[in-house]
Design a protein around this motif. Structure first.
Motif, PDB file in Angstrom:
ATOM      1  N   ILE A  89      27.499  -2.453 -20.518  1.00 26.45           N
ATOM      2  CA  ILE A  89      27.314  -3.058 -21.638  1.00 26.45           C
ATOM      3  C   ILE A  89      26.698  -2.795 -22.784  1.00 26.45           C
ATOM      4  N   GLY A  90      27.308  -3.834 -23.430  1.00 23.67           N
ATOM      5  CA  GLY A  90      27.694  -2.936 -25.538  1.00 23.67           C
ATOM      6  C   GLY A  90      26.544  -3.737 -26.239  1.00 23.67           C
ATOM      7  N   GLU A  91      26.679  -3.483 -27.708  1.00 23.63           N
ATOM      8  CA  GLU A  91      25.294  -3.851 -28.201  1.00 23.63           C
ATOM      9  C   GLU A  91      24.786  -4.707 -28.237  1.00 23.63           C
ATOM     10  N   THR A  92      25.737  -6.175 -28.749  1.00 26.36           N
ATOM     11  CA  THR A  92      25.169  -6.818 -28.783  1.00 26.36           C
ATOM     12  C   THR A  92      24.916  -7.988 -27.981  1.00 26.36           C
ATOM     13  N   ALA A  93      25.584  -7.163 -27.134  1.00 26.68           N
ATOM     14  CA  ALA A  93      25.686  -8.521 -25.294  1.00 26.68           C
ATOM     15  C   ALA A  93      24.689  -8.732 -25.242  1.00 26.68           C
ATOM     16  N   GLU A  94      24.506  -9.914 -24.165  1.00 29.53           N
ATOM     17  CA  GLU A  94      22.727 -11.092 -24.334  1.00 29.53           C
ATOM     18  C   GLU A  94      23.090 -11.425 -22.717  1.00 29.53           C
ATOM     19  N   ILE A  95      21.671 -10.741 -21.661  1.00 29.19           N
ATOM     20  CA  ILE A  95      22.212 -11.075 -20.432  1.00 29.19           C
ATOM     21  C   ILE A  95      20.928 -12.094 -20.531  1.00 29.19           C
ATOM     22  N   GLY A  96      20.739 -12.862 -19.790  1.00 23.27           N
ATOM     23  CA  GLY A  96      19.784 -14.150 -19.209  1.00 23.27           C
ATOM     24  C   GLY A  96      18.980 -13.874 -17.564  1.00 23.27           C
ATOM     25  N   ASN A  97      17.930 -14.706 -17.394  1.00 26.10           N
ATOM     26  CA  ASN A  97      17.715 -14.407 -16.614  1.00 26.10           C
ATOM     27  C   ASN A  97      17.920 -14.657 -15.203  1.00 26.10           C
ATOM     28  N   ASN A  98      17.478 -13.037 -14.653  1.00 23.26           N
ATOM     29  CA  ASN A  98      18.304 -13.556 -12.951  1.00 23.26           C
ATOM     30  C   ASN A  98      19.827 -13.434 -12.147  1.00 23.26           C
ATOM     31  N   VAL A  99      20.063 -12.264 -13.421  1.00 28.31           N
ATOM     32  CA  VAL A  99      21.200 -11.946 -13.496  1.00 28.31           C
ATOM     33  C   VAL A  99      22.038 -10.819 -12.237  1.00 28.31           C
ATOM     34  N   THR A 100      22.680 -11.158 -12.266  1.00 29.84           N
ATOM     35  CA  THR A 100      23.165  -9.787 -11.088  1.00 29.84           C
ATOM     36  C   THR A 100      24.394  -9.520 -11.217  1.00 29.84           C
ATOM     37  N   ILE A 101      25.203  -7.493 -11.696  1.00 31.51           N
ATOM     38  CA  ILE A 101      26.003  -7.315 -11.856  1.00 31.51           C
ATOM     39  C   ILE A 101      26.387  -5.822 -10.867  1.00 31.51           C
ATOM     40  N   TYR A 102      27.614  -6.157 -10.565  1.00 28.30           N
ATOM     41  CA  TYR A 102      27.978  -5.339  -9.461  1.00 28.30           C
ATOM     42  C   TYR A 102      28.339  -3.996  -9.726  1.00 28.30           C
ATOM     43  N   GLN A 103      29.112  -3.422  -9.687  1.00 34.52           N
ATOM     44  CA  GLN A 103      29.597  -1.968  -9.541  1.00 34.52           C
ATOM     45  C   GLN A 103      31.073  -2.271 -11.016  1.00 34.52           C
ATOM     46  N   GLY A 104      31.303  -1.273 -12.026  1.00 33.46           N
ATOM     47  CA  GLY A 104      32.568  -1.392 -12.351  1.00 33.46           C
ATOM     48  C   GLY A 104      32.241  -2.557 -14.247  1.00 33.46           C
ATOM     49  N   VAL A 105      31.074  -2.805 -13.817  1.00 31.63           N
ATOM     50  CA  VAL A 105      31.359  -4.501 -15.206  1.00 31.63           C
ATOM     51  C   VAL A 105      31.438  -4.113 -15.974  1.00 31.63           C
ATOM     52  N   THR A 106      32.117  -5.124 -16.780  1.00 33.05           N
ATOM     53  CA  THR A 106      32.119  -3.557 -18.216  1.00 33.05           C
ATOM     54  C   THR A 106      32.005  -5.733 -19.728  1.00 33.05           C
ATOM     55  N   LEU A 107      30.794  -5.404 -19.744  1.00 32.60           N
ATOM     56  CA  LEU A 107      30.729  -6.676 -21.189  1.00 32.60           C
ATOM     57  C   LEU A 107      30.696  -5.944 -22.081  1.00 32.60           C
ATOM     58  N   GLY A 108      32.032  -6.165 -22.642  1.00 29.56           N
ATOM     59  CA  GLY A 108      32.499  -5.556 -23.896  1.00 29.56           C
ATOM     60  C   GLY A 108      33.564  -6.496 -24.366  1.00 29.56           C
ATOM     61  N   GLY A 109      33.805  -5.679 -26.365  1.00 30.06           N
ATOM     62  CA  GLY A 109      34.010  -7.030 -27.437  1.00 30.06           C
ATOM     63  C   GLY A 109      36.057  -6.718 -27.220  1.00 30.06           C
ATOM     64  N   THR A 110      36.134  -7.452 -28.273  1.00 30.26           N
ATOM     65  CA  THR A 110      37.564  -6.906 -28.985  1.00 30.26           C
ATOM     66  C   THR A 110      38.097  -6.429 -29.269  1.00 30.26           C
ATOM     67  N   GLY A 111      37.542  -5.904 -30.235  1.00 30.87           N
ATOM     68  CA  GLY A 111      37.835  -5.085 -31.867  1.00 30.87           C
ATOM     69  C   GLY A 111      36.474  -4.502 -32.411  1.00 30.87           C
ATOM     70  N   LYS A 112      36.449  -4.349 -33.505  1.00 30.73           N
ATOM     71  CA  LYS A 112      36.104  -3.638 -34.647  1.00 30.73           C
ATOM     72  C   LYS A 112      35.124  -4.256 -35.220  1.00 30.73           C
ATOM     73  N   GLU A 113      35.479  -5.581 -35.119  1.00 30.97           N
ATOM     74  CA  GLU A 113      34.173  -6.287 -36.152  1.00 30.97           C
ATOM     75  C   GLU A 113      32.744  -6.342 -36.158  1.00 30.97           C
ATOM     76  N   LYS A 114      32.092  -6.673 -37.027  1.00 30.87           N
ATOM     77  CA  LYS A 114      30.943  -6.209 -37.037  1.00 30.87           C
ATOM     78  C   LYS A 114      29.779  -7.314 -36.708  1.00 30.87           C
ATOM     79  N   GLY A 115      28.815  -7.940 -36.526  1.00 31.10           N
ATOM     80  CA  GLY A 115      27.756  -8.694 -36.331  1.00 31.10           C
ATOM     81  C   GLY A 115      28.003  -8.819 -34.805  1.00 31.10           C
ATOM     82  N   LYS A 116      27.566 -10.160 -34.045  1.00 32.84           N
ATOM     83  CA  LYS A 116      27.875 -10.070 -32.527  1.00 32.84           C
ATOM     84  C   LYS A 116      29.711 -10.629 -32.059  1.00 32.84           C
ATOM     85  N   ARG A 117      29.588  -9.680 -31.219  1.00 31.90           N
ATOM     86  CA  ARG A 117      31.186  -9.312 -31.001  1.00 31.90           C
ATOM     87  C   ARG A 117      31.130  -8.702 -28.892  1.00 31.90           C
ATOM     88  N   HIS A 118      30.061  -8.858 -28.709  1.00 33.95           N
ATOM     89  CA  HIS A 118      29.997  -9.291 -26.894  1.00 33.95           C
ATOM     90  C   HIS A 118      29.685 -10.180 -26.338  1.00 33.95           C
TER      91      HIS A 118
END
Length: 229
Positions: A89-118
């Motif tokens: 789970i990346g730095e600028t990721a935001e996760i709401g209420n009652n979320v379920t995540i299973y193994q191997g999941v990535t919440l990632g970015g697509t480059g080297k941009e600054k600011g909100k990237r997840h």
């Protein structure tokens, strides 16, 4: 407040994992719970700009749980990480209420941009095994991400996404969970767009084969009539 959050986290495990047998088992044997608890401590230091301490805590959590949550990530109540190995789970990721995540999941970015990237994950979202959600966009409330999907653009609320790249598909007869309703964890019942495409292609081939046979029969009859004449 701390114990209240912990009580809520334990309750979430019992609600979504039928294998949970006791509070002591959940406290000692659930790496997803450990990762979330340690993330809250790391996030506290991160918000107060003690970045090195925050990263050290997150690295310790990664070593112990095999779950990597950047201390800058914002996580609301009710997150359940099932098994959890390989979750990132990346730095600028935001996760709401009652979320379920299973193994191997990535919440990632697509480059080297600054600011909100997840990605930003809405409420009551289920992200199945091995799914990758990459980029700064929102996954709407009550959505489901199929196993192994790669999501590269925004997902509307109440949607189901499958495939590479991920596409929104319709679930016939499936009820999407809403706030206050039990969360739908049946990610094994998602539609298969590849299978549907193959079935459609097979039907088209059968129609073409039938048409070819009809044309062959017509030509044969015409040839016979010309031969008799």
């Amino acid at each position: 407040m701390l114990f209240g959050r912990l009580r809520k986290d334990i309750q979430v495990v019992f609600e979504r994992d039928p294998a949970a047998k006791s509070v002591l088992e959940v406290l000692l044997c659930y790496p997803g719970l450990h990762a979330i608890m340690l993330h809250r401590v790391a996030h506290f230091f991160y918000r107060h700009r003690f970045f090195l301490i925050a990263r050290l805590i997150s690295q310790f959590a990664r070593a112990v749980t095999q779950i990597e949550i950047h201390p800058g990530a914002k996580i609301s109540e009710g997150l359940f990480i099932d098994h959890g190995a390989g979750v990132v789970i990346g730095e600028t990721a935001e996760i709401g209420n009652n979320v379920t995540i299973y193994q191997g999941v990535t919440l990632g970015g697509t480059g080297k941009e600054k600011g909100k990237r997840h990605p930003t994950i809405g409420d009551n979202v289920v992200i199945s095994t091995g799914a990758k959600i990459l980029g700064s966009f929102t996954v709407g409330d009550n959505s489901k991400i199929g196993a192994g999907s790669v999501v590269l653009k925004a997902v509307p609320p109440n949607s189901t996404v499958v495939g590479v790249p991920g596409k929104v598909v319709v679930r016939d007869g499936e009820k999407v969970a809403r706030a206050g309703v039990s969360i739908d964890l049946r990610h094994d019942l998602l539609p298969d767009p590849m299978a549907e495409a193959m079935n459609s292609m097979q039907k088209n081939v059968e129609v073409l084969e039938k048409r070819v046979k009809e044309l062959e029969a017509t030509l044969l009859d015409r040839n016979n009539q010309e031969h008799e004449a």
